[in-house]
Design a protein around this motif. Sequence first.
Motif, PDB file in Angstrom:
ATOM      1  N   PRO A  39       0.827  -1.221   0.000  1.00 25.12           N
ATOM      2  CA  PRO A  39       0.000   0.000   0.000  1.00 25.12           C
ATOM      3  C   PRO A  39       0.856   1.265   0.000  1.00 25.12           C
ATOM      4  O   PRO A  39       2.013   1.269   0.452  1.00 25.12           O
ATOM      5  N   SER A  40       0.275   2.350  -0.489  1.00 21.30           N
ATOM      6  CA  SER A  40       1.003   3.619  -0.574  1.00 21.30           C
ATOM      7  C   SER A  40       1.434   4.119   0.795  1.00 21.30           C
ATOM      8  O   SER A  40       2.515   4.692   0.944  1.00 21.30           O
ATOM      9  N   VAL A  41       0.593   3.888   1.807  1.00 20.92           N
ATOM     10  CA  VAL A  41       0.924   4.389   3.134  1.00 20.92           C
ATOM     11  C   VAL A  41       2.176   3.694   3.683  1.00 20.92           C
ATOM     12  O   VAL A  41       2.947   4.297   4.433  1.00 20.92           O
ATOM     13  N   VAL A  42       2.398   2.444   3.287  1.00 20.80           N
ATOM     14  CA  VAL A  42       3.599   1.731   3.725  1.00 20.80           C
ATOM     15  C   VAL A  42       4.835   2.343   3.078  1.00 20.80           C
ATOM     16  O   VAL A  42       5.873   2.524   3.729  1.00 20.80           O
ATOM     17  N   TYR A  43       4.735   2.663   1.791  1.00 25.41           N
ATOM     18  CA  TYR A  43       5.837   3.362   1.127  1.00 25.41           C
ATOM     19  C   TYR A  43       6.122   4.689   1.834  1.00 25.41           C
ATOM     20  O   TYR A  43       7.277   5.051   2.070  1.00 25.41           O
ATOM     21  N   GLY A  44       5.060   5.434   2.119  1.00 30.53           N
ATOM     22  CA  GLY A  44       5.241   6.714   2.779  1.00 30.53           C
ATOM     23  C   GLY A  44       5.856   6.583   4.158  1.00 30.53           C
ATOM     24  O   GLY A  44       6.748   7.355   4.536  1.00 30.53           O
ATOM     25  N   PHE A  45       5.387   5.604   4.928  1.00 28.03           N
ATOM     26  CA  PHE A  45       5.922   5.407   6.274  1.00 28.03           C
ATOM     27  C   PHE A  45       7.378   4.944   6.221  1.00 28.03           C
ATOM     28  O   PHE A  45       8.199   5.352   7.047  1.00 28.03           O
ATOM     29  N   THR A  46       7.698   4.099   5.242  1.00 24.34           N
ATOM     30  CA  THR A  46       9.087   3.673   5.075  1.00 24.34           C
ATOM     31  C   THR A  46       9.980   4.853   4.729  1.00 24.34           C
ATOM     32  O   THR A  46      11.088   5.006   5.271  1.00 24.34           O
ATOM     33  N   GLY A  79      10.547  12.697  -1.772  1.00 20.03           N
ATOM     34  CA  GLY A  79       9.411  12.282  -2.589  1.00 20.03           C
ATOM     35  C   GLY A  79       9.847  11.577  -3.859  1.00 20.03           C
ATOM     36  O   GLY A  79       9.219  10.599  -4.285  1.00 20.03           O
ATOM     37  N   ILE A  80      10.921  12.048  -4.474  1.00 15.11           N
ATOM     38  CA  ILE A  80      11.435  11.423  -5.693  1.00 15.11           C
ATOM     39  C   ILE A  80      11.871   9.997  -5.422  1.00 15.11           C
ATOM     40  O   ILE A  80      11.553   9.066  -6.185  1.00 15.11           O
ATOM     41  N   LEU A  81      12.601   9.775  -4.340  1.00 14.47           N
ATOM     42  CA  LEU A  81      13.101   8.428  -4.036  1.00 14.47           C
ATOM     43  C   LEU A  81      11.961   7.469  -3.722  1.00 14.47           C
ATOM     44  O   LEU A  81      11.971   6.307  -4.152  1.00 14.47           O
ATOM     45  N   VAL A  82      10.967   7.949  -2.978  1.00  9.97           N
ATOM     46  CA  VAL A  82       9.820   7.087  -2.666  1.00  9.97           C
ATOM     47  C   VAL A  82       9.053   6.738  -3.935  1.00  9.97           C
ATOM     48  O   VAL A  82       8.686   5.574  -4.171  1.00  9.97           O
ATOM     49  N   LEU A  83       8.815   7.730  -4.788  1.00  7.35           N
ATOM     50  CA  LEU A  83       8.070   7.480  -6.019  1.00  7.35           C
ATOM     51  C   LEU A  83       8.851   6.580  -6.975  1.00  7.35           C
ATOM     52  O   LEU A  83       8.257   5.779  -7.703  1.00  7.35           O
ATOM     53  N   ALA A  84      10.175   6.725  -6.998  1.00  8.80           N
ATOM     54  CA  ALA A  84      10.979   5.875  -7.879  1.00  8.80           C
ATOM     55  C   ALA A  84      10.790   4.399  -7.539  1.00  8.80           C
ATOM     56  O   ALA A  84      10.677   3.546  -8.433  1.00  8.80           O
ATOM     57  N   VAL A  85      10.748   4.084  -6.245  1.00  8.38           N
ATOM     58  CA  VAL A  85      10.527   2.700  -5.838  1.00  8.38           C
ATOM     59  C   VAL A  85       9.090   2.271  -6.155  1.00  8.38           C
ATOM     60  O   VAL A  85       8.847   1.134  -6.573  1.00  8.38           O
ATOM     61  N   MET A  86       8.142   3.184  -6.020  1.00  8.66           N
ATOM     62  CA  MET A  86       6.744   2.841  -6.252  1.00  8.66           C
ATOM     63  C   MET A  86       6.464   2.523  -7.717  1.00  8.66           C
ATOM     64  O   MET A  86       5.688   1.616  -8.024  1.00  8.66           O
ATOM     65  N   GLU A  90       0.105  10.201  -7.547  1.00  7.29           N
ATOM     66  CA  GLU A  90       0.285   9.667  -6.193  1.00  7.29           C
ATOM     67  C   GLU A  90       0.162  10.790  -5.167  1.00  7.29           C
ATOM     68  O   GLU A  90       0.665  11.889  -5.371  1.00  7.29           O
ATOM     69  N   ALA A  91      -0.503  10.502  -4.073  1.00  3.09           N
ATOM     70  CA  ALA A  91      -0.761  11.541  -3.071  1.00  3.09           C
ATOM     71  C   ALA A  91      -0.218  11.182  -1.696  1.00  3.09           C
ATOM     72  O   ALA A  91       0.620  11.894  -1.138  1.00  3.09           O
ATOM     73  N   LEU A  92      -0.671  10.075  -1.126  1.00  4.19           N
ATOM     74  CA  LEU A  92      -0.431   9.806   0.288  1.00  4.19           C
ATOM     75  C   LEU A  92       1.049   9.617   0.595  1.00  4.19           C
ATOM     76  O   LEU A  92       1.588  10.231   1.526  1.00  4.19           O
ATOM     77  N   ALA A  93       1.723   8.766  -0.172  1.00  5.35           N
ATOM     78  CA  ALA A  93       3.142   8.501   0.106  1.00  5.35           C
ATOM     79  C   ALA A  93       3.972   9.767  -0.036  1.00  5.35           C
ATOM     80  O   ALA A  93       4.865  10.025   0.782  1.00  5.35           O
ATOM     81  N   VAL A  94       3.679  10.577  -1.061  1.00  3.38           N
ATOM     82  CA  VAL A  94       4.430  11.825  -1.265  1.00  3.38           C
ATOM     83  C   VAL A  94       4.134  12.814  -0.150  1.00  3.38           C
ATOM     84  O   VAL A  94       5.024  13.516   0.345  1.00  3.38           O
ATOM     85  N   GLN A  95       2.885  12.880   0.249  1.00  7.63           N
ATOM     86  CA  GLN A  95       2.484  13.830   1.298  1.00  7.63           C
ATOM     87  C   GLN A  95       3.245  13.587   2.598  1.00  7.63           C
ATOM     88  O   GLN A  95       3.565  14.529   3.323  1.00  7.63           O
ATOM     89  N   MET A  96       3.584  12.345   2.878  1.00  6.64           N
ATOM     90  CA  MET A  96       4.229  12.020   4.139  1.00  6.64           C
ATOM     91  C   MET A  96       5.701  12.406   4.176  1.00  6.64           C
ATOM     92  O   MET A  96       6.272  12.538   5.260  1.00  6.64           O
TER      93      MET A  96
END
Length: 308
Positions: free
Chosen positions: A134-141, A164-171, A232-238
């Motif tokens: 889930p996106s929230v797991v990416y964001g929390f990580t 945000g770039i690094l999280v989105l790259a993995v997503m 994408e919203a949630l993971a980036v927002q975090m």
Amino acid sequence: MEAHPLIAGRRTREGFRDRLGYAATLLSVAVILVAVAAIYLFVFSRGLATFFVNHVNVLDFLFGTEWRPTLTESEGGPKFGVLPFIVGSFIVTFFSALIAGPIGIGAAIFMTEIAPSWGRKLMQPVIEILVGIPSVVYGFTGLTLIVPFLREHAGGLGFGLLAGILVLAVMILPTVTSISVDALSAVPPEIKAGSYALGATRWQTIWRILMRASAPGFVTAVIFGMARAFGEALAVQMVIGNGKNMPTSLLEPASTITTVITMNMGNTVAGSVENNVLWSLALLLLLMSTVFIFAVRWVGRRGRLMSR
């Protein structure tokens, strides 16, 4: 000669099933078309109300750099400049695709050409796991690993565009990898066999034959990844810091279109100016998604023409 009653009854039942199946598929298509049309009409009607009902200037909206919706008339009136959010969205989308694109294509080549027997057995479960997280797991990580790492080694708060770039790259990595694998698998094996028959090495075959033949598929993979990253919203927002100013550094807190919508939509009154402005941002997001879809179709059409 008349058909036997049993045969005639069977033909009647088969004809009824055919008509029923046709009606069911036609109804499914109609539901999809109505749903898409309803979404576009609703978002357009709410998004355009900002300019036709609330009389917000379009140029001030698109190119303004101040986001201060709570200012009173005595303070100069509310400011709805969304250029920092548009710039933030494009920065995280472009750079995340720049990172995930080569890695995803390289992983696809490894899976299909370097280690085809055990490469997929190793990589396919990893890709499926990344897709299912889930996106929230990416964001929390990102919040617990990437942000402290950037704060310690790169300076600043750690929150910012780079996180945000690094999280989105993995997503988006599994999306790019999966579509790239399909593109490589679609290349006729005769082409590869012909290359080997002419004395080419494996790397020469991959570089000069397979990658060129799969180039439209690779572009499609990257565009699909960018489409997901842009929305994408949630993971980036975090992890992005949610700053409202124009970003001048990858280490500074910033915002994207999606993060502004998710953070503020629940705090506005339906029909108010600020609420309509958020719907205008949603309209921009919808238009960009449409652009990505048409870009994928255009690339696919060009690829089919080049392969003829």
